[in-house]
Structure formats: structure tokens, C-alpha cells
Design an enzyme around this catalytic site. Structure first.
Site, short mmCIF file in Angstrom:
data_model
loop_
_atom_site.label_atom_id
_atom_site.label_comp_id
_atom_site.label_asym_id
_atom_site.label_seq_id
_atom_site.Cartn_x
_atom_site.Cartn_y
_atom_site.Cartn_z
N THR A 175 -9.33 -5.76 -0.56
CA THR A 175 -8.82 -4.43 -1.09
C THR A 175 -9.47 -4.01 -2.13
OG1 THR A 175 -6.67 -5.35 -2.21
CG2 THR A 175 -6.67 -4.86 0.07
N TYR A 194 -5.73 2.85 -12.93
CA TYR A 194 -6.82 2.29 -12.52
C TYR A 194 -7.97 2.47 -13.33
CZ TYR A 194 -5.50 -0.29 -8.44
OH TYR A 194 -4.64 -1.28 -7.84
N MET A 253 -7.64 0.70 -2.26
CA MET A 253 -7.01 1.13 -1.30
C MET A 253 -6.22 0.12 -0.33
SD MET A 253 -6.70 4.66 -0.90
CE MET A 253 -6.04 4.54 -2.54
N HIS A 254 -5.25 -0.66 -1.20
CA HIS A 254 -4.67 -1.73 -0.67
C HIS A 254 -3.85 -1.25 0.61
CE1 HIS A 254 -5.26 -3.40 -4.68
NE2 HIS A 254 -4.61 -2.42 -5.29
N ASP A 255 -3.07 -0.66 0.70
CA ASP A 255 -2.25 -0.36 1.84
C ASP A 255 -2.98 0.14 2.97
OD1 ASP A 255 0.80 -0.12 -0.26
OD2 ASP A 255 -0.21 -1.99 0.73
#
Ligand code: RIB
Ligand code: CA
Length: 326
Positions: free
Chosen positions: A198, A233, A244-246
Site C-alpha cells: 500500500t 504524508y 492509498m491503503h484502504d
């Protein structure tokens, strides 16, 4: 209403949070058949996360999707109180969304998950993008849950990459290590989407401005929220952007983004109080022989995803504004 040919039922468990919010509007834009949403304490409290989720669903005209409030506290100990420096005091960058009129389901998130698993036995797919408290509570409620779930995709952990809460622990796992240990010990198909992948899929300022400029109120709200997330960030990547982890976990879960490297590996979670607390200990020793599948392993660890992931996430998210699924 978005129309999609993919009728597979999905359950989303989230701690809405800013990247959770983008994952939600992405799933709606992609026309995903979301049959239920659970909230869990993480970026913000489960109650606040449910409220944020309901407000976004209202902006997207999707109040038909049931939302249930999950565990305020982890399975053991107390909720740490959120990550206001990353997601703001209200979990969504302190953006104020219109007051919601609806109320969450009377049942808990774990009960809603079990209800939907029994309604769609063997078909329901779960996307977990917050601490795993509700998933573990659902397992305790229905020990047969793994047989009812087709696949569980988890955003969390770190296999070879460093953590983001401690040197070894990622936020979702660190938020409830005992729950994560019980979830990874159960016998179900897991797709783990860790920081290893991610952190390499980043939303840039020009994409954020496209969302902010959208006529669709849910998209412009998420574009606004991302401004707060980008500020955090800058300290990580040195420029306004965000991992954009999720959304990446969601795109992989619905099959819109391919995991190019996702070997099976045994994963155990350190739930002790030592320096490794919250670590996903992934046995990646197969690295030197092409990652043969270890006997009994049911977890795939995504190490590489398609480069075009961000294009897909933006394309399907923006499709919400044109009211057709991408
Ligand atoms: O470590 C990233 C994860 O923690 C994401 O799910 C983010 O929303 C936070 O919950
Ligand atoms: Ca999250």
C-alpha cells in the site's frame, strides 16, 4: 444508483477515516453490492466512524446500505482514542458533513456481519480496513463463520516492510492485536494487503483536486478530507500526497486490481506486551524458492499490485458522479 454486473455480496468493516472514506466511495462508484457496513474504533471511535460512514452514504444516495456500530474498545484493554494528527478530530479531516437523519442498526457490527454471512452462506466477501475487533467478535459469535465467508481481505500488517505505528506494527493490527491473532488463526481464505504494497500506491495532488472539483457532494467532500491526510504524508513522502491503503485493499478485494505477487504464507500476530506487539509475523522464507505454498497456509500476502491501481481507483470513484459503475 450505480449498476454493476458484479452481484457478489460484500461486507465492509471500517474505521472511517479518510482513506476509508475514499475506499467507500470507490466501492460505490464501482457498483459493488455492499450488503452491510460495520464500524470499529481505530482512526476515530466506532460511533464517530459509523456517523461518518452514514453521512457519506447519505451524500451518495445510498442510505439503503445498513451500518452497524462495532466495538468501541479492543478485545482487551481500552481504545487509544484515535489518530487525530492523521485523520483529524472527527476522523475525516475535520470536514463537516451534513447531519445524518438515519440511525445505525440496533445490532452490533459483529451481529450484522454474522447475519449477512448466514444470509449469503459461502458467498459473502469481507473487506476489513480497520482494527479486526469486529471480525474477531463475529468469529466468537459464530465459530462456523469461516465456512460462511468466501474470502476475507484485510488491509493491515507489514510482511517485510517496516510498521507505521512502531518499527514492526501497522495501525490496524496494533489497534487490536488479540483480535488480529484470533482472525489469522482461524481457517479461512485471507488476502492480506500490507504496508509492503500500500505504501507504493500513492494518490497525488492533481487527483485530489479532481475529486475536490467534482459536482458530486460525496466526492468533493472526500477531496476536502484528503487535504488533511496529505498534510500528514508530507512528513512521510516529502510532498502532498497519500498512501492509498484502504482503497487499494478494496480494489484488490473486488478484483479490479490484480495482485501480481501474493504468495501464501503463514501469518501469526504478536499479541504480547513486548516490543513486537502488533507485528504480523509473516513467514516469507519461501522467498528463495519461488514461494511454494506452505501446507495448511490459507493467507495470501500481497507484495506487488498492478501499477494501474491508482488509475482504477480514480476511474471508478469518479464514476459515482456519472451515476454509472465503471
Ligand atoms: O495503516 C493504515 C491503516 O490504518 C488504514 O486502514 C488507515 O485507515 C488506518 O486505519
Ligand atoms: Ca482504515
Amino acid at each position: 444508483m450505480s449498476h454493476s454486473t458484479d452481484s457478489r455480496p460484500f461486507f465492509l468493516d471500517c474505521d472511517t477515516g479518510i482513506d476509508d472514506a475514499l475506499a467507500l466511495v470507490y466501492l460505490l462508484g464501482a457498483g459493488t453490492n455492499l450488503v452491510g457496513i460495520g464500524s470499529v474504533s481505530g482512526n476515530t471511535s466506532a460511533a464517530q466512524g459509523a456517523s461518518n460512514t452514514q453521512a457519506l452514504l447519505a451524500l451518495a444516495g445510498r442510505t439503503d446500505i445498513p451500518v452497524a456500530v462495532g466495538g468501541h474498545d479492543p478485545l482487551e484493554g481500552s481504545y487509544h482514542g484515535g489518530t487525530t494528527h492523521v485523520h483529524g478530530h472527527n476522523g475525516i479531516g475535520d470536514v463537516q458533513l451534513p447531519e445524518i437523519t438515519g440511525t445505525p442498526e440496533a445490532m452490533s457490527a459483529a451481529e450484522l456481519l454474522v447475519t449477512m454471512a448466514r444470509k449469503y452462506p459461502g458467498e459473502l466477501r469481507v473487506i476489513a480496513i480497520g482494527p479486526l475487533t469486529n471480525i474477531a467478535a463475529a468469529l466468537r459469535l459464530e465459530p462456523n463463520l469461516p465456512a460462511l465467508i468466501a474470502e476475507l481481505t484485510i488491509m493491515g500488517g507489514a510482511a517485510i516492510a517496516p510498521g507505521n505505528i512502531t518499527a514492526v506494527a501497522e495501525a490496524n493490527i496494533h489497534g487490536d492485536p488479540l483480535a488480529a491473532a484470533e482472525v489469522f488463526a482461524a481457517n479461512w481464505e485471507i488476502v492480506l494487503v500490507p504496508l509492503d504494497v500500500t505504501m507504493h500506491h500513492v494518490l497525488e495532488e492533481d487527483d485530489r483536486l479532481r475529486l475536490l472539483a467534482s459536482e458530486h457532494p460525496a466526492l468533493s467532500a472526500v477531496g476536502d478530507m484528503l487535504g488533511y491526510y496529505f498534510d500528514f504524508y508530507i512528513g512521510v513522502f516529502g510532498r502532498p500526497c497519500s498512501a492509498m491503503h484502504d482503497p487499494l485493499a478494496a480494489a484488490i478485494a473486488i478484483g479490479r486490481v490484480e495482485a501480481l505477487s501474493a504468495p501464501y504464507a503463514r501469518v501469526i500476530v504478536d499479541a504480547t506486551d513486548g516490543p513486537g506487539r502488533g507485528q504480523t509475523i509473516c513467514d516469507m522464507r519461501g522467498l528463495y524458492k519461488g514461494y511454494p505454498k506452505p501446507a495448511g497456509a490459507t493467507c495470501r500476502v500481497v507484495l506487488i499490485a498492478q501499477e494501474c491501481a491508482m488509475d482504477e481507483i480514480m476511474h471508478s470513484t469518479l464514476a459515482l458522479a456519472t451515476n454509472i459503475s465503471a
